[in-house]
Design an enzyme around this catalytic site. Sequence first.
Site, PDB file in Angstrom:
ATOM      1  N   LYS A   6      76.448 -32.953 -24.096  1.00 35.32           N
ATOM      2  CA  LYS A   6      76.402 -34.339 -24.580  1.00 35.32           C
ATOM      3  C   LYS A   6      75.771 -35.287 -23.563  1.00 35.32           C
ATOM      4  O   LYS A   6      76.134 -36.441 -23.459  1.00 35.32           O
ATOM      5  CB  LYS A   6      77.798 -34.855 -24.999  1.00 35.32           C
ATOM      6  CG  LYS A   6      78.571 -33.921 -25.890  1.00 35.32           C
ATOM      7  CD  LYS A   6      77.763 -33.298 -27.012  1.00 35.32           C
ATOM      8  CE  LYS A   6      77.236 -34.283 -28.027  1.00 35.32           C
ATOM      9  NZ  LYS A   6      76.292 -33.642 -28.989  1.00 35.32           N
ATOM     10  N   HIS A  48      73.481 -25.211 -20.425  1.00 33.60           N
ATOM     11  CA  HIS A  48      74.602 -26.010 -19.936  1.00 33.60           C
ATOM     12  C   HIS A  48      75.335 -25.268 -18.819  1.00 33.60           C
ATOM     13  O   HIS A  48      76.390 -25.712 -18.384  1.00 33.60           O
ATOM     14  CB  HIS A  48      75.625 -26.259 -21.049  1.00 33.60           C
ATOM     15  CG  HIS A  48      75.203 -27.205 -22.119  1.00 33.60           C
ATOM     16  ND1 HIS A  48      74.521 -28.370 -21.877  1.00 33.60           N
ATOM     17  CD2 HIS A  48      75.411 -27.157 -23.466  1.00 33.60           C
ATOM     18  CE1 HIS A  48      74.317 -28.999 -23.031  1.00 33.60           C
ATOM     19  NE2 HIS A  48      74.842 -28.293 -23.992  1.00 33.60           N
ATOM     20  N   SER A  63      81.113 -39.147 -26.565  1.00 32.44           N
ATOM     21  CA  SER A  63      80.210 -38.342 -27.389  1.00 32.44           C
ATOM     22  C   SER A  63      80.785 -36.950 -27.624  1.00 32.44           C
ATOM     23  O   SER A  63      80.736 -36.418 -28.739  1.00 32.44           O
ATOM     24  CB  SER A  63      78.844 -38.247 -26.708  1.00 32.44           C
ATOM     25  OG  SER A  63      77.951 -37.492 -27.484  1.00 32.44           O
TER      26      SER A  63
END
Length: 199
Positions: A43, A98, A128
């Site tokens: 995010k 990530h 988020s």
Amino acid sequence: MSDYLWFEGIPFPTAVNEKEIIEEIRNIFVIRDEDTVILTYPKSGSNWLREIVCLIQTKGDPNWIQSVHIWECSPWIETKNGYPRLINKEGPRLITSHLPFHLFPKSFFSSKAKIIYVIRNPRDVLVSGYFFWSKTKFVKNPESLTTYFEWFIKGNVAYGSWFEHTHAWLSMRERDNFLPLSYEDIKKARLGTGRITLQ
């Protein structure tokens, strides 16, 4: 939190990750000198940056990203679907991830491959993330923002602690092949009210 695959202290969504793949990526997968990696904590603008980099690679021609799904243009290295695509892909690869520092492919650290790392204000990442994860079936649904806040502070969310993730990756900022960017600076540059600066 049974919806997570815990590997070396990091929770991964079981819907898209497998322990064997994460181990293989770290220990065996070869990052090539000509590869470019878009790396973020979840995010933090990874999909936005993927589109920007794809447009840069095609000199502004949107045909590629309009005709090919973004997951094909820049596969997620740590996912069940992305990893097999990257193994056999020829030429310079655009890779998205990530992964925390200690689980990233060891081969990167002796390569000339480039990493673009985007950091975003943790308050915005938190909000988020809460709305994203509460609407998906990938992980346990947080009952409230308060609950998610507690998980976030403890690092009991997908990909672990934002604080540890960003601290470890930003330790690379002096390397020539590591470009740290701020989500907020990218947003200002897009709106024409600022410039992108190196962190």
